[in-house]
Enzyme design. Structure first.
Site, mmCIF file in Angstrom:
data_model
loop_
_atom_site.group_PDB
_atom_site.id
_atom_site.type_symbol
_atom_site.label_atom_id
_atom_site.label_comp_id
_atom_site.label_asym_id
_atom_site.label_seq_id
_atom_site.Cartn_x
_atom_site.Cartn_y
_atom_site.Cartn_z
ATOM 1 N N GLU A 354 0.904 -1.290 -0.046
ATOM 2 C CA GLU A 354 -0.084 0.120 0.006
ATOM 3 C C GLU A 354 0.969 1.319 -0.132
ATOM 4 O OE1 GLU A 354 -2.267 -2.881 2.535
ATOM 5 O OE2 GLU A 354 -0.189 -2.200 2.123
ATOM 6 N N ASP A 396 27.460 18.056 -25.541
ATOM 7 C CA ASP A 396 28.376 18.879 -26.394
ATOM 8 C C ASP A 396 29.412 19.092 -25.930
ATOM 9 O OD1 ASP A 396 28.630 20.978 -28.656
ATOM 10 O OD2 ASP A 396 27.559 22.452 -27.564
ATOM 11 N N ASP A 664 23.311 23.165 -24.050
ATOM 12 C CA ASP A 664 22.707 24.623 -23.925
ATOM 13 C C ASP A 664 22.289 25.485 -24.935
ATOM 14 O OD1 ASP A 664 25.313 25.186 -24.625
ATOM 15 O OD2 ASP A 664 25.728 26.256 -23.055
ATOM 16 N N ASP A 668 20.952 22.513 -29.727
ATOM 17 C CA ASP A 668 20.977 21.257 -28.887
ATOM 18 C C ASP A 668 19.371 20.927 -28.465
ATOM 19 O OD1 ASP A 668 23.755 20.908 -28.752
ATOM 20 O OD2 ASP A 668 23.735 22.567 -27.289
ATOM 21 N N ASN A 732 4.014 -14.435 3.571
ATOM 22 C CA ASN A 732 2.916 -14.324 4.547
ATOM 23 C C ASN A 732 1.659 -14.980 4.097
ATOM 24 O OD1 ASN A 732 2.540 -13.674 7.135
ATOM 25 N ND2 ASN A 732 1.501 -11.724 6.687
ATOM 26 N N ASP A 761 4.099 -1.987 7.264
ATOM 27 C CA ASP A 761 4.348 -0.751 6.213
ATOM 28 C C ASP A 761 5.079 0.384 7.069
ATOM 29 O OD1 ASP A 761 3.427 -1.820 3.959
ATOM 30 O OD2 ASP A 761 1.315 -1.308 4.344
#
Length: 945
Positions: A354, A396, A664, A668, A732, A761
């Site tokens: 959960e 680059d 940049d 690009d 389990n 949990d």
């Protein structure tokens, strides 16, 4: 939220989630497929844009209440009150109660609510209270964590902003009046300011300046335009840019996107320059309407979310098999189908992790906050996992491998002899151009002594310019020193300049460009390249002053004067960063538009090994199949266009690589969009930042390497929870299935099973803060549902061995072997099951010996210790009867210690076996091929090492 984030989100939808059909040409203006309200809005928008296109510029400015020199701040404030901020429709921030509802309305919470309701109406008030508490606590935990994560993400997004260049006028207070009065003001009564402001502050009527690399911030009508090319791919799906003009030539075009003099928010300038008046802002733009449609469309899952979904469906498939089996076995053996049904529902809950989404969100948020401290801004949280999974980084060269500072090293004639004349021409070109000034122009303009020497301001009048674009790879300015002549000065890449030259300047005279001279020129420039210098050619020609407008066709019959050569030295941090990335399984590939010789020298200096360089011309000649082979064999690619970079990135992705791209520049942007994870820097051009998922505040590969490692740590912790929870829950349920066959009563009541699951949990809420073994960070990892399923089947049933031992203990030693003593039996298994489940956290979180070779973080140690204590306290304390538990005899705990010790020893032994046979972490991506020389297309790779 600033406009840049919304634009990024919009572009991401288009390029990643298969929504292109919503955003192709006529998407908004095809009103036949929309609601009546949408039809009316689209029709109004269409009429407004068409009217703005057809109206003469002066009349349009008047109707907008503006002026060719812009608005005053007083006017801006007044218009903003009516038009609002320049922000498109966005997902509204949910009120806290709506957010709480969204946190609750998931299948697991609804299932538990059904169980609580059934318990209440079957007179099991205590059960209803406990189950209801589980729902409330689970919902509140998710609500609190998501609220914290969202706030952190918004703070990070707020750090990324874009600006626009706008013309504003300041007017003395005594002459301010109505708009008509304002238009009649004498020129000396106002001052013109060209300023940069955040684009969300723009209003209709603002006059903006546009140049290459700018994102168009609103729907605008062009007032001036010079060789303006705009990419409208985000709107129309067309990859090629379109040229825009100040006048509309064909008047009966009904689609605004086809109008020559209109530009739209969300598109970007590829080349050229322009000024424009803003017609519409925010939600009233074409982009705003598209964004509204996107917000009304359910978002398709990202690659990361698809991985999570695969794991979820794996668990659901296990549930669909196990739950009916438990129901049928208990129904037929206990003859109580009602209890069997409730128990089967509990098993369904027990099989489900959960807390998975909460753990994932918390882990991603923690990673994003950590990266922000390392100067890395995460625009999209899911990108963190891609960061860690990346196994190929394309980057680059300029400013990434090398320093952002470029130095003008030499200025020579065609034979390589120093020449001041060449520097003078280069300075005039860089000084007068109005397009995107790159680092080369900045280096030239640092020679400020030339400004007075040449009398640039008084002696040279700019006539026109031909802006740079990535096809020509050159740009020209036209200046006039005397009224009887114009001088066209062109500078650019050597080959591209030579293609338009017919003469050379040498020894003070002009001579024809012969093949012998051409060969000598190539030797001179090649020698400069071998020294690691970037060479830019400078050419010029005189023109008659019979025109005030020039075009690309005028770049012909030029005379080559010489070269300016630049030094772009490597960064000191580049070599160790590349070494670190490659040691961590990230292959670095260089994709540059620079020439191969300069690139080769830089790559050798930073320790980037290669056998050959693939050139853009060769990429152009390849089929997709050939390119798929080439990208595996080559690590260095030179002389690439933007589309070449994009093709290479896509070819790598199709080869099953997780590809990052660091860039940049304008060139690009396509590759940034095509990559799994686009990485840019805060100083990048607007369009590069918009296309990126992650922004670096420091352009360094060392920073990038830190981000990769944090991404892997984030994913490793998410994977831990998934493996722990899936295997433990499965074990389990498998034990329940076995017990149900032989026991005359339920091995554990639904309420007890749910409480045990809740406690387990909670024991894992600190996993996002856990330590990660260095071995788990050594290589990239991905979601692998098959590997998780195998892990689940391998380790899950192993815990059942000790559950069965506990059954035997309770049945034979403590005589809990009848319905009358089932409470004792259930209490014994409740404690043993919870403790083994909690211990599995420490056993499976590492391949090493827990607590000795690998220690969990102190928050995880604290939560697991607390839950184990609570698990023992519940049957032994005053609340036992509320959970239908009872106190266990003290002798039980001696047996319990032996069972837990045996469980830990067996698990450790099986871990070693499993790791040797299958590996411990998710399988890494396939190995990159060894680079080698291959012959492709029309030519062979350039051997540079």
């Amino acid at each position: 939220m600033n406009i840049s984030i919304l634009q990024e989100a919009f572009s991401a939808f288009i390029r990643t989630h298969g929504l292109e059909r919503h955003f192709q040409r006529l998407a908004v203006f095809d009103i036949g497929k929309r609601s009546e309200a949408d039809n009316a809005l689209a029709s109004t928008l269409t009429k407004k844009l068409i009217s703005a296109s057809n109206t003469p510029a002066e009349a349009l400015l008047y109707s907008l209440g503006t002026h060719a020199d812009g608005l005053t701040e007083l006017q801006v404030a007044s218009i903003r009150e009516e038009a609002g901020f320049n922000e498109v429709g966005q997902a509204k921030i949910l009120r806290w109660w709506m957010h709480l509802w969204h946190c609750y309305k998931n299948p697991f919470s609804l299932l538990l609510t059904v169980l609580a309701t059934i318990s209440y109406f079957t007179d099991d008030a205590k059960g209803a209270i406990v189950i209801g508490s589980m729902v409330a606590l689970g919902t509140l935990i998710r609500f609190m964590q998501e609220s914290r994560s969202n706030k952190a993400a918004e703070k990070l997004k707020a750090m990324v902003s874009n600006t626009a260049t706008v013309l504003r006028r300041s007017v003395t207070e005594d002459v301010l009046g109505t708009t008509r009065e304002y238009f009649s003001l004498p020129e000396q009564r106002h001052q013109l300011h060209k300023i940069e402001i955040p684009i969300n502050l723009l209003v209709p009527g603002d006059i903006i300046a546009l140049s290459a690399g700018d994102m168009i911030p609103a729907d605008v009508r062009l007032l001036t335009a010079k060789h303006l090319f705009v990419s409208q791919a985000a709107m129309t799906g067309e990859s090629l840019p379109v040229e825009k003009f100040t006048q509309q030539t064909v008047e009966d075009i009904s689609n605004p996107l086809d109008r020559d003099n209109l530009c739209f928010m969300g598109t970007n300038v590829i080349s050229g320059a322009a000024t424009a008046v803003i017609v519409s802002t925010g939600k009233n733009t074409y982009f705003g309407m598209l964004a509204d449609r996107v917000l009304k469309t359910d978002r398709s899952p990202t690659a990361f979310q698809r991985g999570v979904n695969e794991v979820s469906w794996l668990l659901i498939r296990f549930m669909l098999v196990m739950v009916p089996m438990v129901l049928m076995i208990n129904g037929f053996t206990k003859h109580d189908w009602w209890s069997a049904s409730l128990f089967a529902l509990s098993i369904a809950v027990g099989l489900t992790p959960e807390m998975l989404l909460m753990i994932v969100t918390a882990t991603l948020a923690k990673g994003a906050i950590y990266l922000s401290r390392k100067k890395v801004i995460v625009k999209r949280l899911d990108a963190i996992q891609n960061f860690g999974a990346m196994n190929v980084l394309c980057t680059d060269k300029t400013g990434t491998l090398t320093q952002d500072k470029i130095f003008l090293e030499r200025h020579t004639d065609i034979f390589g002899v120093a020449s001041d004349n060449v520097l003078d021409y280069a300075y005039l070109n860089s000084y007068h151009q109005t397009g995107l000034k790159n680092l080369l122009d900045v280096a030239v303009l640092e020679h400020v002594e030339l400004q007075s020497k040449l009398n640039v301001a008084s002696c040279f009048r700019k006539i026109d310019e031909i802006p740079f674009d990535f096809q020509r790879r050159r740009m020209s300015v036209i200046v006039s020193e005397r009224d009887d002549r114009h001088l066209l000065i062109c500078k650019g890449a050597v080959d591209e300049i030579l293609s338009v030259c017919s003469n050379v300047h040498m020894h003070g005279t002009t001579s024809a460009l012969t093949s012998e001279l051409l060969e000598r020129i190539r030797k001179v420039t090649g020698a400069l390249n071998e020294e690691g210098l970037r060479v830019v050619a400078v050419a010029a020609r005189e023109c008659r002053p019979n025109t005030e407008s020039y075009d690309v066709k005028d770049e012909a019959e030029l005379t080559l004067f010489g070269y300016i050569a630049f030094l772009d030295p490597p960064k000191e941090s580049t070599a160790p960063a590349i070494d670190a990335l490659q040691r961590h399984g990230v292959k670095v590939k260089v994709l540059t538009g620079d020439n191969d010789k300069v690139t080769a020298k830089v790559c050798r200096e930073v320790g980037l090994a290669f056998d050959a360089i693939l050139l853009g011309a060769q990429v152009e000649a390849m089929s997709d199949a050939e390119l798929a082979v080439a990208v595996e064999n080559y690590d260095i690619f030179a002389k690439l266009t933007p589309l070449h970079k994009e093709r290479i990135v896509r070819a790598l992705r199709q080869g099953d690589h997780i590809v990052g791209f660091l860039g940049d520049g304008i060139n690009d942007a396509p590759a940034l969009r095509a990559a799994d994870i686009g990485i840019s820097v805060d100083s990048a051009v607007d369009i590069a930042k918009e296309a990126a998922d992650i922004i670096l505040l420091e352009k360094s590969l060392l920073v990038l390497e830190q981000g990769v490692m944090e991404g892997r740590k984030t994913f490793a912790n998410m994977l831990k929870y998934t493996k722990m929870s899936a295997s433990s829950n499965f074990g389990n349920v498998f034990s329940v299935l076995l017990a149900s066959v032989f026991l005359p009563f339920l091995p554990m009541l639904p309420l007890q099973l749910l409480v045990q699951n809740l406690l387990y949990d909670f024991s894992q809420v600190a996993i996002p803060l856990d330590n990660v073994d260095p071995e788990s960070l050594a290589m990239p990892q991905r979601w692998n549902s098959g590997e998780i399923g195998r892990f689940m089947l391998f380790f899950g049933p192993m815990s059942s061995v000790f559950d069965i031992a506990t059954f035997g203990l309770m049945w034979y030693v403590f005589r809990a072997n009848s319905p009358d003593t089932q409470t004792l039996f259930q209490s014994g298994w409740f404690v043993e099951g919870l403790l083994t489940q909690t211990l599995i956290v420490h056993m499976i979180r590492t391949r090493k010996i827990p607590f000795v070779q690998s220690r969990a973080s102190w928050p995880l140690l604290a939560t697991t210790a607390t839950i184990m204590a609570v698990g023992i306290f519940l049957p032994m304390g005053p609340f036992a009867e509320y959970f239908n538990l009872q106190a266990l005899p003290l002798s039980y705990f001696g047996w319990l210690a032996a069972i837990l010790l045996g469980y830990m020893l067996l698990t450790q032994a099986m871990k070693s076996f499993y790791a040797r046979r299958y590996g411990w972490d998710s399988a890494p991506p396939k190995r990159m091929l060894r680079p080698r020389k291959i012959s492709i297309g029309s030519g062979e790779g350039v051997i540079s090492q």
